[in-house]
Design a protein around this motif. Structure first.
Motif, PDB file in Angstrom:
ATOM      1  N   LEU A  96     -14.368  13.562   1.845  1.00  0.00           N
ATOM      2  CA  LEU A  96     -13.068  13.708   1.183  1.00  0.00           C
ATOM      3  C   LEU A  96     -13.221  13.459  -0.309  1.00  0.00           C
ATOM      4  O   LEU A  96     -13.600  12.364  -0.744  1.00  0.00           O
ATOM      5  CB  LEU A  96     -12.075  12.713   1.784  1.00  0.00           C
ATOM      6  CG  LEU A  96     -10.590  13.000   1.594  1.00  0.00           C
ATOM      7  CD1 LEU A  96     -10.202  14.327   2.230  1.00  0.00           C
ATOM      8  CD2 LEU A  96      -9.756  11.870   2.186  1.00  0.00           C
ATOM      9  N   GLN A  97     -12.958  14.505  -1.087  1.00  0.00           N
ATOM     10  CA  GLN A  97     -13.008  14.395  -2.540  1.00  0.00           C
ATOM     11  C   GLN A  97     -11.676  13.826  -3.044  1.00  0.00           C
ATOM     12  O   GLN A  97     -10.637  14.471  -2.948  1.00  0.00           O
ATOM     13  CB  GLN A  97     -13.253  15.771  -3.167  1.00  0.00           C
ATOM     14  CG  GLN A  97     -14.407  16.556  -2.559  1.00  0.00           C
ATOM     15  CD  GLN A  97     -15.748  15.917  -2.821  1.00  0.00           C
ATOM     16  OE1 GLN A  97     -15.956  15.315  -3.880  1.00  0.00           O
ATOM     17  NE2 GLN A  97     -16.661  16.042  -1.870  1.00  0.00           N
TER      18      GLN A  97
ATOM     19  N   ARG B   7      -1.058   0.154 -10.239  1.00  0.00           N
ATOM     20  CA  ARG B   7      -1.626   1.493 -10.441  1.00  0.00           C
ATOM     21  C   ARG B   7      -0.845   2.511  -9.618  1.00  0.00           C
ATOM     22  O   ARG B   7      -0.235   2.187  -8.593  1.00  0.00           O
ATOM     23  CB  ARG B   7      -3.115   1.535 -10.087  1.00  0.00           C
ATOM     24  CG  ARG B   7      -3.417   1.211  -8.646  1.00  0.00           C
ATOM     25  CD  ARG B   7      -4.881   1.376  -8.339  1.00  0.00           C
ATOM     26  NE  ARG B   7      -5.177   1.016  -6.958  1.00  0.00           N
ATOM     27  CZ  ARG B   7      -6.347   1.213  -6.366  1.00  0.00           C
ATOM     28  NH1 ARG B   7      -7.345   1.762  -7.055  1.00  0.00           N
ATOM     29  NH2 ARG B   7      -6.540   0.864  -5.119  1.00  0.00           N
ATOM     30  N   SER B   8      -0.901   3.743 -10.064  1.00  0.00           N
ATOM     31  CA  SER B   8      -0.197   4.834  -9.408  1.00  0.00           C
ATOM     32  C   SER B   8      -1.176   5.684  -8.616  1.00  0.00           C
ATOM     33  O   SER B   8      -2.404   5.533  -8.718  1.00  0.00           O
ATOM     34  CB  SER B   8       0.511   5.702 -10.451  1.00  0.00           C
ATOM     35  OG  SER B   8      -0.452   6.329 -11.304  1.00  0.00           O
ATOM     36  N   ARG B   9      -0.644   6.626  -7.860  1.00  0.00           N
ATOM     37  CA  ARG B   9      -1.498   7.552  -7.117  1.00  0.00           C
ATOM     38  C   ARG B   9      -2.344   8.385  -8.077  1.00  0.00           C
ATOM     39  O   ARG B   9      -3.534   8.612  -7.841  1.00  0.00           O
ATOM     40  CB  ARG B   9      -0.641   8.473  -6.239  1.00  0.00           C
ATOM     41  CG  ARG B   9      -1.432   9.433  -5.357  1.00  0.00           C
ATOM     42  CD  ARG B   9      -0.493  10.256  -4.472  1.00  0.00           C
ATOM     43  NE  ARG B   9      -1.227  11.079  -3.518  1.00  0.00           N
ATOM     44  CZ  ARG B   9      -1.706  12.291  -3.772  1.00  0.00           C
ATOM     45  NH1 ARG B   9      -1.525  12.832  -4.985  1.00  0.00           N
ATOM     46  NH2 ARG B   9      -2.371  12.976  -2.848  1.00  0.00           N
ATOM     47  N   ASP B  10      -1.732   8.830  -9.183  1.00  0.00           N
ATOM     48  CA  ASP B  10      -2.468   9.624 -10.170  1.00  0.00           C
ATOM     49  C   ASP B  10      -3.638   8.839 -10.750  1.00  0.00           C
ATOM     50  O   ASP B  10      -4.715   9.404 -10.998  1.00  0.00           O
ATOM     51  CB  ASP B  10      -1.533  10.072 -11.297  1.00  0.00           C
ATOM     52  CG  ASP B  10      -0.535  11.121 -10.841  1.00  0.00           C
ATOM     53  OD1 ASP B  10      -0.786  11.762  -9.799  1.00  0.00           O
ATOM     54  OD2 ASP B  10       0.492  11.303 -11.523  1.00  0.00           O
TER      55      ASP B  10
ATOM     56  N   TYR C   5       0.838  -1.195   0.000  1.00  0.00           N
ATOM     57  CA  TYR C   5       0.000   0.000   0.000  1.00  0.00           C
ATOM     58  C   TYR C   5       0.874   1.247   0.000  1.00  0.00           C
ATOM     59  O   TYR C   5       1.943   1.276   0.601  1.00  0.00           O
ATOM     60  CB  TYR C   5      -0.918   0.021   1.220  1.00  0.00           C
ATOM     61  CG  TYR C   5      -2.096  -0.926   1.128  1.00  0.00           C
ATOM     62  CD1 TYR C   5      -3.310  -0.506   0.594  1.00  0.00           C
ATOM     63  CD2 TYR C   5      -1.980  -2.246   1.569  1.00  0.00           C
ATOM     64  CE1 TYR C   5      -4.396  -1.368   0.509  1.00  0.00           C
ATOM     65  CE2 TYR C   5      -3.050  -3.117   1.482  1.00  0.00           C
ATOM     66  CZ  TYR C   5      -4.255  -2.675   0.953  1.00  0.00           C
ATOM     67  OH  TYR C   5      -5.324  -3.533   0.859  1.00  0.00           O
ATOM     68  N   GLU C   6       0.387   2.270  -0.676  1.00  0.00           N
ATOM     69  CA  GLU C   6       1.053   3.564  -0.713  1.00  0.00           C
ATOM     70  C   GLU C   6       0.122   4.631  -0.133  1.00  0.00           C
ATOM     71  O   GLU C   6      -1.106   4.458  -0.088  1.00  0.00           O
ATOM     72  CB  GLU C   6       1.424   3.940  -2.155  1.00  0.00           C
ATOM     73  CG  GLU C   6       2.323   2.935  -2.863  1.00  0.00           C
ATOM     74  CD  GLU C   6       3.755   2.956  -2.351  1.00  0.00           C
ATOM     75  OE1 GLU C   6       4.084   3.870  -1.564  1.00  0.00           O
ATOM     76  OE2 GLU C   6       4.530   2.069  -2.742  1.00  0.00           O
ATOM     77  N   ILE C   7       0.703   5.750   0.295  1.00  0.00           N
ATOM     78  CA  ILE C   7      -0.081   6.816   0.920  1.00  0.00           C
ATOM     79  C   ILE C   7      -0.806   7.639  -0.143  1.00  0.00           C
ATOM     80  O   ILE C   7      -0.187   8.126  -1.088  1.00  0.00           O
ATOM     81  CB  ILE C   7       0.811   7.731   1.768  1.00  0.00           C
ATOM     82  CG1 ILE C   7       1.397   6.948   2.955  1.00  0.00           C
ATOM     83  CG2 ILE C   7       0.019   8.931   2.279  1.00  0.00           C
ATOM     84  CD1 ILE C   7       2.345   7.771   3.814  1.00  0.00           C
ATOM     85  N   LEU C   8      -2.112   7.760   0.039  1.00  0.00           N
ATOM     86  CA  LEU C   8      -2.913   8.620  -0.832  1.00  0.00           C
ATOM     87  C   LEU C   8      -3.022  10.016  -0.216  1.00  0.00           C
ATOM     88  O   LEU C   8      -2.780  11.018  -0.878  1.00  0.00           O
ATOM     89  CB  LEU C   8      -4.300   8.015  -1.029  1.00  0.00           C
ATOM     90  CG  LEU C   8      -5.157   8.594  -2.151  1.00  0.00           C
ATOM     91  CD1 LEU C   8      -4.460   8.431  -3.510  1.00  0.00           C
ATOM     92  CD2 LEU C   8      -6.524   7.911  -2.172  1.00  0.00           C
TER      93      LEU C   8
ATOM     94  N   LEU D  29      -6.502   8.926  -8.306  1.00  0.00           N
ATOM     95  CA  LEU D  29      -7.149  10.236  -8.264  1.00  0.00           C
ATOM     96  C   LEU D  29      -8.049  10.469  -9.471  1.00  0.00           C
ATOM     97  O   LEU D  29      -9.031  11.211  -9.386  1.00  0.00           O
ATOM     98  CB  LEU D  29      -6.086  11.338  -8.181  1.00  0.00           C
ATOM     99  CG  LEU D  29      -5.174  11.306  -6.944  1.00  0.00           C
ATOM    100  CD1 LEU D  29      -4.198  12.478  -6.966  1.00  0.00           C
ATOM    101  CD2 LEU D  29      -5.988  11.327  -5.660  1.00  0.00           C
ATOM    102  N   GLU D  30      -7.730   9.834 -10.581  1.00  0.00           N
ATOM    103  CA  GLU D  30      -8.550   9.994 -11.786  1.00  0.00           C
ATOM    104  C   GLU D  30      -9.932   9.360 -11.632  1.00  0.00           C
ATOM    105  O   GLU D  30     -10.858   9.687 -12.383  1.00  0.00           O
ATOM    106  CB  GLU D  30      -7.840   9.375 -12.993  1.00  0.00           C
ATOM    107  CG  GLU D  30      -6.619  10.176 -13.451  1.00  0.00           C
ATOM    108  CD  GLU D  30      -5.885   9.490 -14.584  1.00  0.00           C
ATOM    109  OE1 GLU D  30      -6.326   8.381 -14.981  1.00  0.00           O
ATOM    110  OE2 GLU D  30      -4.891  10.047 -15.081  1.00  0.00           O
ATOM    111  N   GLU D  31     -10.096   8.480 -10.630  1.00  0.00           N
ATOM    112  CA  GLU D  31     -11.391   7.824 -10.414  1.00  0.00           C
ATOM    113  C   GLU D  31     -12.420   8.790  -9.842  1.00  0.00           C
ATOM    114  O   GLU D  31     -13.622   8.537  -9.886  1.00  0.00           O
ATOM    115  CB  GLU D  31     -11.208   6.619  -9.495  1.00  0.00           C
ATOM    116  CG  GLU D  31     -10.300   5.552 -10.110  1.00  0.00           C
ATOM    117  CD  GLU D  31     -10.031   4.404  -9.147  1.00  0.00           C
ATOM    118  OE1 GLU D  31     -10.673   4.367  -8.068  1.00  0.00           O
ATOM    119  OE2 GLU D  31      -9.190   3.544  -9.471  1.00  0.00           O
TER     120      GLU D  31
END
Length: 273
Positions: free
Chosen positions: A146-147, A63-66, A3-6, A69-71
């Motif tokens: 949270l958007q 998948r990346s953080r970007d 897991y990575e930090i969003l 965010l696109e979702e």
């Protein structure tokens, strides 16, 4: 699974400078928990906030953080208050706690780096419970919407201001009452308190009291006052009697000098022995 930090949300309170505020706990409603699972997201609770994580591999694909965010999703979290003294030392005038909650969001307009409208949480961030769609078995302290989109920042703060009241120091012991020219001053020598006054306590004793001229934020940081005794009335030389006076206790309630209090001001009383 990796897991990575969003993003991260932390709580701060000026009554506790230097470290996070630990009197709030995030709660994940059932609907939000299902949404998190479907999106490959995870909430990790911290002592003073929480971290929103995303799975680096979801549905068999990296998948990346970007990409997350696109979702463009909205996540709802509830906040539970675990500090029963919170309203004693917090400068937020909630008229009816039972019918309102704090509503936080990263959707504009908000102060930079926060989830509220001003630099600190205020009554502008309150929302009536009856405006929310669901009925709560236990009403939460607050809610976060949270958007999760391209504007999501890596860190948000929810900042609460310490309550400001006029401090009152009572000289209770014979030793303190025998001082010739006592005064309460700031540690840097500046005067924040008016001249000595006398008040009759409910038990009939008459004692000296010093009252600050203006409201002072609760908490000890930056508010170090001294009790001193001036040598003469004509110069600035004095002897320090108590080098660091205590701050008001947030859990105590007293109204010993009510006869001296002005309408529209709040007071906190400290008794020195």
């Amino acid at each position: 699974m990796k897991y990575e930090i969003l993003t991260e949300v932390v709580y701060r309170h000026t009554f506790f400078p230097g470290h996070g505020y630990e009197g709030i706990r995030v709660h994940i409603p059932a609907a939000a928990a299902r949404s998190l699972s479907q999106q490959g997201l995870l909430v990790k609770r911290l002592r003073d906030g929480f971290v929103l994580l995303y799975a680096a591999v979801h549905a068999g694909r990296p998948r990346s953080r970007d990409a997350v965010l696109e979702e463009n999703n909205t996540l709802l979290f509830d906040l539970l208050l675990t500090d029963h003294l919170f309203y004693n030392y917090t400068q937020v005038n909630v008229q009816d706690i039972t019918s309102s909650i704090f509503f936080f969001s990263n959707e504009a307009p908000v102060a930079a780096g926060t989830l509220h409208r001003q630099d600190y949480v205020s009554t502008q961030d309150l929302q009536a419970v009856n405006t929310l769609q669901e009925t709560f078995f236990v009403k939460p302290f607050g809610r976060i919407a949270l958007q999760v989109n391209g504007q999501l920042q890596p860190l948000y703060q929810i900042r609460f201001p310490a309550r400001a009241v006029r401090w009152c120091y009572f000289l209770m012991s014979e030793g303190l009452q025998s001082l010739s020219r006592p005064a309460v001053i700031a540690a840097n020598g500046n005067g924040y308190f008016g001249a000595l006054r006398r008040v009759t306590l409910p038990d009939g004793r008459e004692v000296p009291v010093f009252i600050s001229n203006d409201p002072v934020p609760l908490g000890s940081a930056g508010n170090v006052f001294q009790l001193v005794d001036y040598f003469t009335a004509s110069d600035d030389r004095y002897k320090v009697i108590i080098p660091a006076l205590p701050a008001p206790e947030t859990g105590s309630i007293s109204n010993a000098a009510a006869a001296l209090y002005e309408d529209g001001s709040e007071y906190a009383e400290i008794f020195l022995y």
